[in-house]
Scaffold this motif. Structure first.
Motif, PDB file in Angstrom:
ATOM      1  N   ALA A 180       9.470  -1.271  10.492  1.00 37.11           N
ATOM      2  CA  ALA A 180       9.041  -0.486  11.609  1.00 37.11           C
ATOM      3  C   ALA A 180       8.956   1.031  11.506  1.00 37.11           C
ATOM      4  O   ALA A 180       9.611   1.554  10.737  1.00 37.11           O
ATOM      5  CB  ALA A 180       9.992  -0.787  12.867  1.00 37.11           C
ATOM      6  N   PRO A 181       7.723   1.687  11.860  1.00 38.42           N
ATOM      7  CA  PRO A 181       7.607   3.128  11.657  1.00 38.42           C
ATOM      8  C   PRO A 181       8.585   3.901  12.575  1.00 38.42           C
ATOM      9  O   PRO A 181       9.036   3.264  13.583  1.00 38.42           O
ATOM     10  CB  PRO A 181       6.115   3.451  12.226  1.00 38.42           C
ATOM     11  N   ILE A 182       9.171   4.861  12.008  1.00 39.46           N
ATOM     12  CA  ILE A 182      10.076   5.721  12.718  1.00 39.46           C
ATOM     13  C   ILE A 182       9.695   7.073  12.602  1.00 39.46           C
ATOM     14  O   ILE A 182       9.248   7.600  11.442  1.00 39.46           O
ATOM     15  CB  ILE A 182      11.560   5.623  12.085  1.00 39.46           C
ATOM     16  N   PRO A 183       9.842   8.036  13.639  1.00 41.60           N
ATOM     17  CA  PRO A 183       9.761   9.462  13.429  1.00 41.60           C
ATOM     18  C   PRO A 183      10.457  10.087  12.293  1.00 41.60           C
ATOM     19  O   PRO A 183      11.429   9.878  11.972  1.00 41.60           O
ATOM     20  CB  PRO A 183      10.227  10.075  14.789  1.00 41.60           C
ATOM     21  N   GLY A 184       9.795  10.959  11.663  1.00 39.84           N
ATOM     22  CA  GLY A 184      10.324  11.728  10.266  1.00 39.84           C
ATOM     23  C   GLY A 184      11.547  12.309  10.564  1.00 39.84           C
ATOM     24  O   GLY A 184      12.344  12.610   9.773  1.00 39.84           O
ATOM     25  N   ASN A 185      11.808  12.961  11.985  1.00 38.09           N
ATOM     26  CA  ASN A 185      12.863  13.827  12.207  1.00 38.09           C
ATOM     27  C   ASN A 185      14.125  12.848  12.238  1.00 38.09           C
ATOM     28  O   ASN A 185      15.338  13.321  12.396  1.00 38.09           O
ATOM     29  CB  ASN A 185      12.738  14.628  13.386  1.00 38.09           C
ATOM     30  N   ILE A 186      14.202  11.316  12.335  1.00 39.49           N
ATOM     31  CA  ILE A 186      15.151  10.580  12.630  1.00 39.49           C
ATOM     32  C   ILE A 186      16.079  10.342  11.217  1.00 39.49           C
ATOM     33  O   ILE A 186      15.437  10.256  10.172  1.00 39.49           O
ATOM     34  CB  ILE A 186      14.922   9.140  13.208  1.00 39.49           C
ATOM     35  N   LYS A 187      17.415  10.593  11.224  1.00 39.15           N
ATOM     36  CA  LYS A 187      18.130  10.211  10.271  1.00 39.15           C
ATOM     37  C   LYS A 187      18.816   8.668  10.366  1.00 39.15           C
ATOM     38  O   LYS A 187      19.039   8.163  11.610  1.00 39.15           O
ATOM     39  CB  LYS A 187      19.253  11.155  10.087  1.00 39.15           C
ATOM     40  N   GLY A 188      19.452   8.177   9.285  1.00 40.28           N
ATOM     41  CA  GLY A 188      20.195   6.893   9.337  1.00 40.28           C
ATOM     42  C   GLY A 188      21.107   6.836  10.536  1.00 40.28           C
ATOM     43  O   GLY A 188      21.287   5.898  11.149  1.00 40.28           O
ATOM     44  N   ARG A 189      21.810   7.879  10.581  1.00 41.24           N
ATOM     45  CA  ARG A 189      23.083   7.931  11.734  1.00 41.24           C
ATOM     46  C   ARG A 189      22.375   7.857  13.242  1.00 41.24           C
ATOM     47  O   ARG A 189      23.065   7.600  14.132  1.00 41.24           O
ATOM     48  CB  ARG A 189      24.012   8.849  11.374  1.00 41.24           C
ATOM     49  N   ASP A 190      21.134   8.231  13.414  1.00 45.62           N
ATOM     50  CA  ASP A 190      20.464   8.233  14.537  1.00 45.62           C
ATOM     51  C   ASP A 190      20.086   6.834  14.941  1.00 45.62           C
ATOM     52  O   ASP A 190      19.470   6.536  16.317  1.00 45.62           O
ATOM     53  CB  ASP A 190      19.095   9.129  14.751  1.00 45.62           C
ATOM     54  N   LEU A 191      20.111   5.629  14.044  1.00 46.95           N
ATOM     55  CA  LEU A 191      19.749   4.213  14.169  1.00 46.95           C
ATOM     56  C   LEU A 191      20.850   3.345  14.698  1.00 46.95           C
ATOM     57  O   LEU A 191      21.931   3.972  14.236  1.00 46.95           O
ATOM     58  CB  LEU A 191      19.008   3.796  12.926  1.00 46.95           C
ATOM     59  N   ASP A 192      20.352   2.565  15.510  1.00 51.79           N
ATOM     60  CA  ASP A 192      21.383   1.497  16.039  1.00 51.79           C
ATOM     61  C   ASP A 192      20.866   0.243  15.553  1.00 51.79           C
ATOM     62  O   ASP A 192      19.924  -0.347  15.958  1.00 51.79           O
ATOM     63  CB  ASP A 192      21.469   1.504  17.435  1.00 51.79           C
ATOM     64  N   VAL A 193      21.524  -0.306  14.447  1.00 51.01           N
ATOM     65  CA  VAL A 193      21.116  -1.640  13.712  1.00 51.01           C
ATOM     66  C   VAL A 193      22.205  -2.558  13.770  1.00 51.01           C
ATOM     67  O   VAL A 193      23.342  -2.114  13.122  1.00 51.01           O
ATOM     68  CB  VAL A 193      20.341  -1.451  12.318  1.00 51.01           C
ATOM     69  N   LYS A 194      22.113  -3.679  14.295  1.00 51.80           N
ATOM     70  CA  LYS A 194      23.096  -4.658  14.316  1.00 51.80           C
ATOM     71  C   LYS A 194      22.523  -6.041  13.758  1.00 51.80           C
ATOM     72  O   LYS A 194      21.681  -6.495  14.388  1.00 51.80           O
ATOM     73  CB  LYS A 194      23.669  -5.073  15.843  1.00 51.80           C
ATOM     74  N   ILE A 195      22.973  -6.473  12.659  1.00 50.49           N
ATOM     75  CA  ILE A 195      22.751  -7.841  12.067  1.00 50.49           C
ATOM     76  C   ILE A 195      23.756  -8.871  12.132  1.00 50.49           C
ATOM     77  O   ILE A 195      24.956  -8.716  11.532  1.00 50.49           O
ATOM     78  CB  ILE A 195      22.077  -7.633  10.701  1.00 50.49           C
ATOM     79  N   THR A 196      23.763  -9.757  12.745  1.00 54.13           N
ATOM     80  CA  THR A 196      24.739 -10.824  12.953  1.00 54.13           C
ATOM     81  C   THR A 196      24.100 -12.263  12.539  1.00 54.13           C
ATOM     82  O   THR A 196      22.811 -12.257  12.249  1.00 54.13           O
ATOM     83  CB  THR A 196      25.253 -11.295  14.397  1.00 54.13           C
ATOM     84  N   LYS A 197      24.678 -13.187  12.402  1.00 58.46           N
ATOM     85  CA  LYS A 197      24.467 -14.558  11.711  1.00 58.46           C
ATOM     86  C   LYS A 197      23.029 -15.063  12.623  1.00 58.46           C
ATOM     87  O   LYS A 197      22.409 -15.751  12.083  1.00 58.46           O
ATOM     88  CB  LYS A 197      25.450 -15.479  11.984  1.00 58.46           C
ATOM     89  N   SER A 198      23.213 -14.540  13.776  1.00 55.48           N
ATOM     90  CA  SER A 198      22.334 -15.468  14.948  1.00 55.48           C
ATOM     91  C   SER A 198      21.434 -14.289  15.710  1.00 55.48           C
ATOM     92  O   SER A 198      20.653 -14.695  16.619  1.00 55.48           O
ATOM     93  CB  SER A 198      22.975 -16.305  15.918  1.00 55.48           C
ATOM     94  N   SER A 199      21.545 -12.935  15.536  1.00 53.51           N
ATOM     95  CA  SER A 199      20.861 -12.234  16.320  1.00 53.51           C
ATOM     96  C   SER A 199      20.368 -10.932  15.505  1.00 53.51           C
ATOM     97  O   SER A 199      21.217 -10.372  14.330  1.00 53.51           O
ATOM     98  CB  SER A 199      21.655 -11.705  17.465  1.00 53.51           C
ATOM     99  N   LEU A 200      19.729  -9.919  15.810  1.00 58.04           N
ATOM    100  CA  LEU A 200      19.089  -8.946  15.461  1.00 58.04           C
ATOM    101  C   LEU A 200      18.964  -7.847  16.408  1.00 58.04           C
ATOM    102  O   LEU A 200      18.070  -8.107  17.392  1.00 58.04           O
ATOM    103  CB  LEU A 200      17.871  -9.050  14.661  1.00 58.04           C
TER     104      LEU A 200
END
Length: 196
Positions: free
Chosen positions: A48-68
């Motif tokens: 997914a494209p993300i603006p260039g000023n965003i850092k990893g800590r600005d993201l909210d990513v949760k991966i579980t066995k059955s959801s994303l």
């Protein structure tokens, strides 16, 4: 019932036209998603494209066995939903990478729990693709270990045979065994033998 009343199955030309229309509709639906995804028989990758000023800590990513769920904190998620099939969350990962154009790209890798299953969509709320039209690249087949590769090739062969109304590999084996047995025992009458 007269033949004229029975709906005829589409000709190869009509089927090709229907397939093209379905593929076009599928591509349009997929292009509207805020991410792109590809899959192999054992895993799935999403970008997914993300603006260039965003850092990893600005993201909210949760991966579980059955959801994303993935997106920029405080904004509407890029993807948020239930997976159609379970994954191995410990074997799945995400990265944020810079692109040559100065923007960034969120990459999510999902490791499928079932290595023998094509997914119709990443999350159940997204439009489906027709998994029967997936043709794995041969180079990818060679990446599989011997036993898995044999199973995949057999599944693909059986699928093609069924589509053409021909016997699957198991049915062919039974017929070969019966033919060998008949040759070895010409005194026996096999005229009423049933293949099950």
């Amino acid at each position: 019932m007269a033949d004229a009343e029975r709906p005829s199955s589409p000709t190869p030309e009509e089927r090709e036209k229907l397939d093209k229309e379905a593929k076009k509709r599928e591509e349009e639906e997929q292009s509207k998603l805020p991410y792109k995804w590809t899959q192999q028989i054992g895993d799935l990758d999403l970008t997914a494209p993300i603006p260039g000023n965003i850092k990893g800590r600005d993201l909210d990513v949760k991966i579980t066995k059955s959801s994303l769920k993935a997106g920029i904190k405080g904004q509407e998620p890029i993807i948020d939903g239930t997976l159609p099939h379970p994954i191995h969350p410990d074997e799945s990962a995400w990265t944020l990478e810079s692109t040559p154009s100065g923007s960034k790209e969120l990459n999510i890798h999902l490791d499928k729990a079932n290595k023998m299953e094509w997914w119709a969509h990443v999350v159940t709320s997204a439009p489906k693709i027709d998994t029967s039209k997936i043709t794995p690249e041969n180079s990818k087949l060679s990446d599989l270990d011997g036993e898995t590769r044999g199973m995949v090739e057999k599944m693909m062969f059986d699928q093609r045979q069924k589509e053409m109304g021909k016997p699957t590999s198991d049915e062919s084996k039974k017929q070969e065994m019966l033919a060998k047995f008949q040759a070895q025992h010409p005194e026996m009458d096999f005229s009423n033998a049933k293949m099950s």
